[in-house]
Motif scaffolding. Sequence first.
Motif, PDB file in Angstrom:
ATOM      1  N   LYS A   1       0.911  -1.298   0.119  1.00  0.00           N
ATOM      2  CA  LYS A   1      -0.004   0.023   0.206  1.00  0.00           C
ATOM      3  C   LYS A   1       0.735   1.040   0.077  1.00  0.00           C
ATOM      4  N   ASP A   2       0.541   2.157  -0.583  1.00  0.00           N
ATOM      5  CA  ASP A   2       1.322   3.326  -0.580  1.00  0.00           C
ATOM      6  C   ASP A   2       0.316   4.314   0.244  1.00  0.00           C
ATOM      7  N   ASP A   3       0.745   4.347   1.526  1.00  0.00           N
ATOM      8  CA  ASP A   3       0.183   5.249   2.647  1.00  0.00           C
ATOM      9  C   ASP A   3       0.949   6.616   2.855  1.00  0.00           C
ATOM     10  N   GLY A   4       1.694   6.985   1.741  1.00  0.00           N
ATOM     11  CA  GLY A   4       2.461   8.296   2.028  1.00  0.00           C
ATOM     12  C   GLY A   4       3.811   7.880   2.873  1.00  0.00           C
ATOM     13  N   ILE A   5       4.041   7.019   3.028  1.00  0.00           N
ATOM     14  CA  ILE A   5       5.418   6.609   3.861  1.00  0.00           C
ATOM     15  C   ILE A   5       6.469   6.735   2.909  1.00  0.00           C
ATOM     16  N   LEU A   6       7.402   7.586   3.297  1.00  0.00           N
ATOM     17  CA  LEU A   6       8.612   7.781   2.500  1.00  0.00           C
ATOM     18  C   LEU A   6       9.504   6.672   2.908  1.00  0.00           C
ATOM     19  N   VAL A   7      10.245   6.013   1.918  1.00  0.00           N
ATOM     20  CA  VAL A   7      11.228   5.165   1.969  1.00  0.00           C
ATOM     21  C   VAL A   7      12.449   5.646   1.647  1.00  0.00           C
ATOM     22  N   GLU A   8      13.356   5.566   2.559  1.00  0.00           N
ATOM     23  CA  GLU A   8      14.724   6.394   2.515  1.00  0.00           C
ATOM     24  C   GLU A   8      15.833   5.380   2.627  1.00  0.00           C
ATOM     25  N   THR A   9      16.808   5.533   2.188  1.00  0.00           N
ATOM     26  CA  THR A   9      18.049   4.709   2.390  1.00  0.00           C
ATOM     27  C   THR A   9      18.726   5.296   3.655  1.00  0.00           C
ATOM     28  N   TYR A  10      19.780   4.462   4.165  1.00  0.00           N
ATOM     29  CA  TYR A  10      20.634   4.910   5.376  1.00  0.00           C
ATOM     30  C   TYR A  10      21.280   6.062   4.848  1.00  0.00           C
ATOM     31  N   TYR A  11      21.846   6.246   3.719  1.00  0.00           N
ATOM     32  CA  TYR A  11      22.746   7.526   3.300  1.00  0.00           C
ATOM     33  C   TYR A  11      21.639   8.447   3.516  1.00  0.00           C
ATOM     34  N   GLU A  12      20.598   8.523   3.047  1.00  0.00           N
ATOM     35  CA  GLU A  12      19.774   9.701   3.108  1.00  0.00           C
ATOM     36  C   GLU A  12      19.440  10.122   4.256  1.00  0.00           C
ATOM     37  N   ARG A  13      19.167   9.256   5.420  1.00  0.00           N
ATOM     38  CA  ARG A  13      19.054   9.672   6.570  1.00  0.00           C
ATOM     39  C   ARG A  13      20.153  10.288   7.185  1.00  0.00           C
ATOM     40  N   LEU A  14      21.343   9.861   7.072  1.00  0.00           N
ATOM     41  CA  LEU A  14      22.694  10.535   7.455  1.00  0.00           C
ATOM     42  C   LEU A  14      22.842  11.953   6.833  1.00  0.00           C
ATOM     43  N   GLU A  15      22.462  11.980   5.631  1.00  0.00           N
ATOM     44  CA  GLU A  15      22.581  13.375   4.868  1.00  0.00           C
ATOM     45  C   GLU A  15      21.562  14.556   5.783  1.00  0.00           C
ATOM     46  N   ALA A  16      20.428  13.756   5.946  1.00  0.00           N
ATOM     47  CA  ALA A  16      19.200  14.444   6.837  1.00  0.00           C
ATOM     48  C   ALA A  16      19.781  14.998   8.111  1.00  0.00           C
ATOM     49  N   LEU A  17      20.392  14.137   8.609  1.00  0.00           N
ATOM     50  CA  LEU A  17      20.972  14.432  10.225  1.00  0.00           C
ATOM     51  C   LEU A  17      22.136  15.587  10.119  1.00  0.00           C
ATOM     52  N   LYS A  18      22.645  15.781   9.025  1.00  0.00           N
ATOM     53  CA  LYS A  18      23.736  16.790   9.117  1.00  0.00           C
ATOM     54  C   LYS A  18      23.107  18.327   8.938  1.00  0.00           C
ATOM     55  N   GLU A  19      22.001  18.239   8.546  1.00  0.00           N
ATOM     56  CA  GLU A  19      21.338  19.529   8.407  1.00  0.00           C
ATOM     57  C   GLU A  19      20.785  19.939   9.850  1.00  0.00           C
ATOM     58  N   MET A  20      20.895  18.831  10.750  1.00  0.00           N
ATOM     59  CA  MET A  20      20.088  19.002  12.269  1.00  0.00           C
ATOM     60  C   MET A  20      20.901  19.976  12.779  1.00  0.00           C
ATOM     61  N   PHE A  21      22.311  19.867  12.623  1.00  0.00           N
ATOM     62  CA  PHE A  21      23.205  20.682  13.417  1.00  0.00           C
ATOM     63  C   PHE A  21      24.078  21.688  12.659  1.00  0.00           C
ATOM     64  N   PRO A  22      24.324  22.766  13.199  1.00  0.00           N
ATOM     65  CA  PRO A  22      25.204  23.868  12.530  1.00  0.00           C
ATOM     66  C   PRO A  22      26.365  23.775  11.764  1.00  0.00           C
ATOM     67  N   ALA A  23      26.689  24.103  10.876  1.00  0.00           N
ATOM     68  CA  ALA A  23      28.075  23.867  10.244  1.00  0.00           C
ATOM     69  C   ALA A  23      29.294  24.126  11.086  1.00  0.00           C
ATOM     70  N   THR A  24      29.206  25.174  12.010  1.00  0.00           N
ATOM     71  CA  THR A  24      30.376  25.200  13.203  1.00  0.00           C
ATOM     72  C   THR A  24      30.531  24.058  13.953  1.00  0.00           C
ATOM     73  N   LEU A  25      29.401  23.553  14.554  1.00  0.00           N
ATOM     74  CA  LEU A  25      29.453  22.509  15.431  1.00  0.00           C
ATOM     75  C   LEU A  25      30.252  21.159  14.608  1.00  0.00           C
ATOM     76  N   ARG A  26      29.513  20.987  13.543  1.00  0.00           N
ATOM     77  CA  ARG A  26      30.054  19.908  12.570  1.00  0.00           C
ATOM     78  C   ARG A  26      31.789  20.028  12.390  1.00  0.00           C
ATOM     79  N   ASN A  27      31.986  21.225  12.027  1.00  0.00           N
ATOM     80  CA  ASN A  27      33.469  21.385  11.706  1.00  0.00           C
ATOM     81  C   ASN A  27      34.227  21.433  12.620  1.00  0.00           C
ATOM     82  N   VAL A  28      33.737  21.762  13.903  1.00  0.00           N
ATOM     83  CA  VAL A  28      34.480  21.379  15.473  1.00  0.00           C
ATOM     84  C   VAL A  28      34.594  20.059  15.839  1.00  0.00           C
TER      85      VAL A  28
END
Length: 103
Positions: A8-35
């Motif tokens: 069934k297509d219930d509108g659930i988005l299927v994503e890969t682990y790489y896509e999830r990691l990429e989305a997590l990067k957007e959660m934190f500011p760039a300065t924190l990621r660099n440090v």
Amino acid sequence: MAALPAPKDDGILVETYYERLEALKEMFPATLRNVTSKAVSGGWTLFTFTKQAAWIISTTAMIMVLPYIIEKERADNEKAQVQQQRQMLLGPQAAVQGSQPHY
């Protein structure tokens, strides 16, 4: 054999682990990621340096100390052998007297 029902297509988005990691990067500011990246890199460098230094120090110590230990053991064995021969030839008291200095 019956065919499996279509998912069934219930509108659930299927994503890969790489896509999830990429989305997590957007959660934190760039300065924190660099440090964080620099801290992890520095920690890894320190670990590598410490590992190499421990290897160099331990092998150098072994190479320098091992001949001394072997020579000391050989000298101790010679002393024990001389003392045992003296004891066999002259008796138990001669072995004790022979190891004490004469005044």
